[in-house]
Scaffold this active site. Structure first.
Site, mmCIF file in Angstrom:
data_model
loop_
_atom_site.group_PDB
_atom_site.id
_atom_site.type_symbol
_atom_site.label_atom_id
_atom_site.label_comp_id
_atom_site.label_asym_id
_atom_site.label_seq_id
_atom_site.Cartn_x
_atom_site.Cartn_y
_atom_site.Cartn_z
ATOM 1 N N ARG A 157 0.818 -1.222 0.000
ATOM 2 C CA ARG A 157 0.000 0.000 0.000
ATOM 3 C C ARG A 157 0.847 1.264 0.000
ATOM 4 O O ARG A 157 0.493 2.257 -0.606
ATOM 5 C CB ARG A 157 -0.873 0.008 1.261
ATOM 6 C CG ARG A 157 -2.023 -0.951 1.220
ATOM 7 C CD ARG A 157 -3.025 -0.578 2.304
ATOM 8 N NE ARG A 157 -3.957 -1.675 2.498
ATOM 9 C CZ ARG A 157 -3.782 -2.661 3.379
ATOM 10 N NH1 ARG A 157 -2.729 -2.661 4.157
ATOM 11 N NH2 ARG A 157 -4.653 -3.636 3.487
ATOM 12 N N LYS B 299 1.868 -18.550 7.015
ATOM 13 C CA LYS B 299 1.092 -18.834 8.205
ATOM 14 C C LYS B 299 0.773 -17.516 8.914
ATOM 15 O O LYS B 299 1.506 -16.552 8.706
ATOM 16 C CB LYS B 299 1.836 -19.799 9.116
ATOM 17 C CG LYS B 299 2.912 -19.158 9.999
ATOM 18 C CD LYS B 299 3.482 -20.164 10.950
ATOM 19 C CE LYS B 299 4.529 -19.550 11.844
ATOM 20 N NZ LYS B 299 4.071 -18.816 12.989
ATOM 21 N N ASP C 287 5.340 -23.338 5.685
ATOM 22 C CA ASP C 287 5.764 -23.385 7.088
ATOM 23 C C ASP C 287 7.284 -23.473 6.998
ATOM 24 O O ASP C 287 7.837 -24.519 6.670
ATOM 25 C CB ASP C 287 5.186 -24.620 7.780
ATOM 26 C CG ASP C 287 5.607 -24.685 9.247
ATOM 27 O OD1 ASP C 287 6.622 -24.060 9.603
ATOM 28 O OD2 ASP C 287 4.929 -25.360 10.032
ATOM 29 N N HIS C 288 7.942 -22.344 7.290
ATOM 30 C CA HIS C 288 9.377 -22.281 6.956
ATOM 31 C C HIS C 288 10.191 -23.329 7.702
ATOM 32 O O HIS C 288 11.309 -23.648 7.303
ATOM 33 C CB HIS C 288 9.929 -20.874 7.201
ATOM 34 C CG HIS C 288 10.133 -20.545 8.645
ATOM 35 N ND1 HIS C 288 9.166 -19.967 9.414
ATOM 36 C CD2 HIS C 288 11.189 -20.740 9.456
ATOM 37 C CE1 HIS C 288 9.622 -19.814 10.638
ATOM 38 N NE2 HIS C 288 10.850 -20.278 10.689
ATOM 39 N N LYS D 252 14.015 -25.986 6.668
ATOM 40 C CA LYS D 252 15.293 -26.079 7.374
ATOM 41 C C LYS D 252 15.987 -27.395 7.022
ATOM 42 O O LYS D 252 15.359 -28.450 7.023
ATOM 43 C CB LYS D 252 15.067 -26.015 8.889
ATOM 44 C CG LYS D 252 14.680 -24.636 9.404
ATOM 45 C CD LYS D 252 14.484 -24.679 10.899
ATOM 46 C CE LYS D 252 14.084 -23.318 11.437
ATOM 47 N NZ LYS D 252 15.194 -22.361 11.442
ATOM 48 N N GLU E 52 12.338 -20.509 22.760
ATOM 49 C CA GLU E 52 12.911 -19.221 22.368
ATOM 50 C C GLU E 52 13.404 -18.530 23.621
ATOM 51 O O GLU E 52 12.809 -18.704 24.690
ATOM 52 C CB GLU E 52 11.847 -18.357 21.678
ATOM 53 C CG GLU E 52 11.400 -18.921 20.349
ATOM 54 C CD GLU E 52 10.326 -18.057 19.682
ATOM 55 O OE1 GLU E 52 9.781 -17.168 20.358
ATOM 56 O OE2 GLU E 52 10.054 -18.297 18.508
ATOM 57 N N ASP F 94 0.918 -19.892 17.670
ATOM 58 C CA ASP F 94 2.084 -19.345 16.967
ATOM 59 C C ASP F 94 3.105 -20.433 16.593
ATOM 60 O O ASP F 94 3.700 -20.384 15.519
ATOM 61 C CB ASP F 94 2.746 -18.276 17.857
ATOM 62 C CG ASP F 94 3.772 -17.447 17.113
ATOM 63 O OD1 ASP F 94 3.598 -17.253 15.893
ATOM 64 O OD2 ASP F 94 4.755 -16.993 17.736
ATOM 65 N N HIS G 33 4.806 -25.386 13.575
ATOM 66 C CA HIS G 33 6.182 -25.906 13.607
ATOM 67 C C HIS G 33 6.302 -27.187 14.437
ATOM 68 O O HIS G 33 6.893 -28.177 13.998
ATOM 69 C CB HIS G 33 7.142 -24.873 14.207
ATOM 70 C CG HIS G 33 7.144 -23.557 13.504
ATOM 71 N ND1 HIS G 33 6.842 -23.420 12.179
ATOM 72 C CD2 HIS G 33 7.423 -22.310 13.959
ATOM 73 C CE1 HIS G 33 6.938 -22.138 11.850
ATOM 74 N NE2 HIS G 33 7.285 -21.447 12.912
ATOM 75 N N LYS H 125 8.400 -19.065 25.334
ATOM 76 C CA LYS H 125 9.228 -17.872 25.146
ATOM 77 C C LYS H 125 9.984 -17.597 26.430
ATOM 78 O O LYS H 125 9.576 -18.044 27.499
ATOM 79 C CB LYS H 125 8.334 -16.677 24.803
ATOM 80 C CG LYS H 125 7.815 -16.737 23.376
ATOM 81 C CD LYS H 125 7.236 -15.414 22.957
ATOM 82 C CE LYS H 125 7.046 -15.352 21.458
ATOM 83 N NZ LYS H 125 8.295 -15.240 20.695
#
Lengths: 352, 511
Positions: B61, B171, B200-201, B205, B239, B258, B263, B363
């Site tokens: 945008r 995602k 889904d990255h 991997k 994480e 998330d 994952h 996290k």
């Protein structure tokens, strides 16, 4: 670490002493004495070279150990020791990786004239078990060592930028193990970019009428000509036979002109071409494809004119000789292709 | 695009050349584009994996008068390979353009159509396109409709040389089963399933793909990969960062949506799946879906007995004092959003019956880490039970996804010397030490796969819905039963309550 042995003693005694010193180095200390040595081993790297080239190969092995840890065996011959002698010298390098030292080792082996014939057996004894053994034949490698070791292990690495096309062809013909060529790695980008000309127009491959290869005027006359490697590649992939250095006959019997040009530019690698152009016909229309190194840049201009028009710039991707060696060791390029190219390159150089 | 092989490509490593196409990034002003997509495209160019007929168009945008300069700066900063290769960038930049517009406005798609026609003419992209939707899920339907109505996406042709149009969707694929189904319906009303690439990255991997090679490329491990030998499986996706200023987003999401729904469940399916018939997209995805369907649903009172949700409290991470979740900006003081989840799952299949699969994700945990661990069964007979250092369960196989990618196998050894004393040691394989090269980013692999039409590492509609079918009852159970939200100190391995879901004798790893 120290040089082992003197100019006396049988080969087996020298090997036993080398084994003993290596074992002592790698014996883990008690936990109280500090962290254990960590061996990060992926291969045995065996170098056959002339004594004067040994320092350069040692440096190369050191750099290689950053990514491909393991044991390096550097084999040379000397007329200054007794013919039946072997002098081993052990070096170990440790670097701190996190909390623990990671160590690699190198054994320099100097053979007398008679002992050299036993080099294969010595390598088999001293190589780390269960790991692939990669043998590199360096420039000026003594023939007795080549005869005793080259081709007898898991992979053979040669360098068409340093060895003559006849030596390369002899190795390609006889080595039973997979073979990789540093020169093929250096020219990978050139060949891949030439292949790109024909990705959408394979029909033109049968109608190639002229190939021109430019290479540095200053290339080594003792080594395989960079142009020979490119012509060998074309010929072996497309079924051409050389009728002289200036021409080949394609699979349909049509003549293809082969032209070699000298490039006087400075700062270009003597082991690579500096330009490749191909004239062909696509669907009845002429098509000129050219790939030229751009001055002062590790990039080439990639152009098509005629039946297809395109003008692009591509990085050549060449890094340094450690990168070249790693690629040759990990070689993903087909062994059969390398062999075919080296044999065809020799045919071109020998063509009248 | 042609189907006959180019003989000059034989032996060049990547025999499967990528067909010419344009790569269109919707959401070109966003974080994903600058941190991941454009650096990935640049690295593909450097690796010589892009076709000669290639161009990139960004769509967003905001006005971007200096789009090329911005992308150059982003690539310089975020590329895994530095410094910027000027020649590679110049060539990429020559085919780079930007279209400004609202995704709901047909004029945007008209402008995009013109820009694509220009690329076809100047860069030889041959009418094939990969549309990458790096946008929020609410914007996906409008873009897909716009693409279809403007004719930028056509029904797929099965002719070998026909141009293709593929749409890559990021995602989250919905926020629950119902919204995922709605999104799938919306996508399939405009596109064929083989034109949809749900990314889904994690699947891009190297180490995740290596799970399959490790299992099915070796004869050694598969015979022990079952309830006969495995005591329990533990999957951790940890994480060390907090919500990093994304409190607003996180309040609506939570770690289960998330990370776990996508994952972590991907990792579980790869560990638990049966060998596929072949390495093609549908064979692999069929087996993954079967695993998801054999997961015993966690419903009713089991939600409280088999799952734990928690939030991080203040603590110290990597030597820094950090605030608790409830003190993060844009987080409600009475928030029940979970930043940690642990669950005990059961895969009800012949292979895995009775083997608990423990999954935890959080996290602000002690370390950034993703790993899968197979704990093997105790010794049947304790021959050395009384020996110093002996343990009942000496064997564990650790597959580290990140960081320090690699595989470790733990086993018992005799300590040298008189008598019998034992010590557990590990055989350790590290990608870095063995291969020494910087592995391609997941996005590089997945973008090139989308260009080549290989959907093996992308998620199919039924797979997404099966994931949500498992997750939905847990989220609903927490809400309906007012499940407690435990607290854990930042920098720890999660709340003590996580131990309560473990079978007696099992333990969470503290890697």
């Amino acid at each position: 670490m120290s040089a082992l042995g003197s100019t006396s003693g049988a080969v087996s005694e020298a090997v036993a002493r080398a084994e003993s010193e290596l074992a002592a180095f790698w014996s883990s200390p008690d936990a109280a004495e500090g962290p254990a040595k960590v061996r990060a081993s992926t291969l045995n790297y065996v170098i056959l070279c002339a004594p004067q080239d040994a320092p350069a190969y040692r440096e190369a092995a050191e750099k290689l150990s950053d990514s491909h840890g393991g044991r390096t065996l550097l084999l040379t011959m000397s007329g200054r020791i007794a013919a039946w002698d072997l002098v081993p010298e052990i070096h170990a390098v440790c670097r701190i990786d996190g909390a623990v030292p990671v160590c690699y080792d190198r054994v320099d082996l100097t053979f007398g004239a008679v002992a050299a014939s036993r080099a294969g057996s010595v390598v088999r004894t001293l190589a780390l078990a269960e790991l692939p053994t990669v043998v590199e034949v360096g420039a000026g490698a003594p023939q007795p060592l080549v005869d005793a070791v080259a081709g007898k292990f898991d992979r053979l690495v040669v360098d068409s930028g340093k060895l003559s096309s006849s030596t390369l062809a002899a190795l390609a013909r006889t080595a039973p193990c997979p073979i990789a060529d540093r020169g093929m790695v250096r020219t990978f980008a050139w060949r891949e970019l030439v292949a790109r000309f024909f990705d959408g127009s394979q029909g033109a491959l049968a109608d190639i009428r002229r190939v021109e290869v430019h290479r540095p005027r200053q290339h080594s006359s003792a080594a395989c000509d960079p142009a020979a490697l490119m012509f060998g590649w074309f010929a072996s992939r497309l079924g051409w036979t050389f009728v002289g250095r200036g021409a080949a006959r394609d699979a349909r019997g049509e003549l293809v002109d082969l032209v070699v040009g000298d490039d006087d530019r400075e700062g270009v690698s003597s082991h690579q071409p500096t330009g490749v152009s191909v004239r062909c016909v696509l669907n009845g229309e002429s098509l000129d494809c050219s790939l030229d190194r751009i001055d002062g840049s590790a990039a080439a201009r990639w152009k098509m004119r005629g039946a297809i028009n395109a003008d692009r710039e591509h990085a050549l991707g060449f890094k340094d000789e450690t990168w070249v060696l790693v690629k040759a060791i990990d070689s993903k390029e087909g062994d059969r292709v390398t062999r075919d190219v080296l044999l065809a390159a020799a045919q071109w150089e020998q063509a009248a | 695009m042609t189907t006959s092989p180019n003989p000059l490509r034989e032996g060049l490593g990547s025999d499967q050349s990528t067909p010419p196409c344009a790569f269109v990034m919707f959401g070109a002003s966003g974080d994903l584009t600058k941190r991941k997509l454009m650096p990935a495209v640049y690295n593909l160019a450097l690796s010589r994996l892009l076709p000669t007929g290639f161009g990139v168009i960004g769509v967003a945008r905001r006005p971007k008068p200096d789009f090329e300069a911005e992308m150059r700066a982003d690539v310089s900063r975020f590329s895994r390979r530095k410094p910027l290769d000027e020649a590679a960038w110049r060539d990429l930049a020559a085919g780079l353009s930007y279209v400004q517009g609202d995704f709901a406005d047909p004029a945007t798609f008209a402008s995009l159509k013109e820009a694509l026609a220009q690329l076809d003419a100047t860069r030889g992209t041959q009418h094939s396109r990969v549309f990458y939707l790096a946008v929020g899920p609410d914007q996906v339907p409008a873009i897909v409709r716009g693409l279809r109505e403007s004719g930028l996406v056509q029904p797929p042709s099965f002719a070998a040389d026909a141009p293709f149009q593929r749409v890559v969707v990021e995602k989250p694929f919905g926020e629950d089963l119902e919204s995922a189904r709605a999104l799938n319906r919306e996508l399939s009303s405009q596109l064929a399933e083989n034109q949809i690439y749900r990314i889904d990255h994690y699947l891009g991997k190297e180490t995740v793909q290596n799970l399959l090679v490790f299992r099915f490329g070796n004869a050694l491990f598969e015979p022990i990969w079952s309830r006969q030998h495995v005591s329990y499986v533990q999957i951790t996706v940890a994480e060390d960062i907090g919500v990093e200023g994304r409190g607003k987003f996180y309040e609506k999401t939570g770690i289960t949506r998330d990370i776990v729904q996508n994952h972590a469940l991907q990792l579980l399916t790869l560990v638990a799946m049966e060998p596929p018939a072949s390495w093609d997209a549908d064979s692999v995805r069929d087996e993954k879906v079967k695993v998801l369907r054999t997961l015993k649903p966690i419903t009713g009172r089991d939600v409280l007995a088999r799952t734990v949700r928690a939030q991080y409290a203040a603590g110290t991470v990597r030597g820094d004092k950090v605030p608790g979740y409830l003190n993060e900006p844009d987080v409600a003081k009475d928030s029940t959003t979970e930043t940690f989840v642990a669950m005990r799952m059961a895969v009800e299949s012949w292979r895995w019956g009775g083997v608990p699969f423990y999954l935890r994700s959080g996290k602000r945990l002690a370390r950034r880490l993703a790993e899968v661990v197979l704990h093997f069964k105790p010794l049947p007979h304790g021959l050395f039970r009384s020996a110093p250092g002996a343990t009942d369960e000496p064997n564990a196989l650790v597959m580290r996804i990140q960081p320090d990618e690699g595989i470790s196998l733990r086993f018992a050894t005799k300590v040298p010397g008189g008598g019998i004393a034992m010590r557990d040691v590990t055989m350790d394989f590290r990608y870095g030490a063995a291969f020494g090269t910087s592995a391609p980013e997941a996005y590089e692999r997945l973008i090139v796969d989308a260009m080549r039409g290989d959907a093996t590492l992308f998620t199919r509609a039924d797979e997404v819905e099966a994931q949500w079918s498992f997750i939905d009852p847990i989220l609903r159970g927490w809400h309906e039963q007012n499940a407690p939200v435990a607290s854990y100190e930042s920098g720890s391995w999660g709340p003590a309550d996580a131990d309560k879901i473990l079978r007696v004798g099992d333990a969470w790893r503290k890697p």
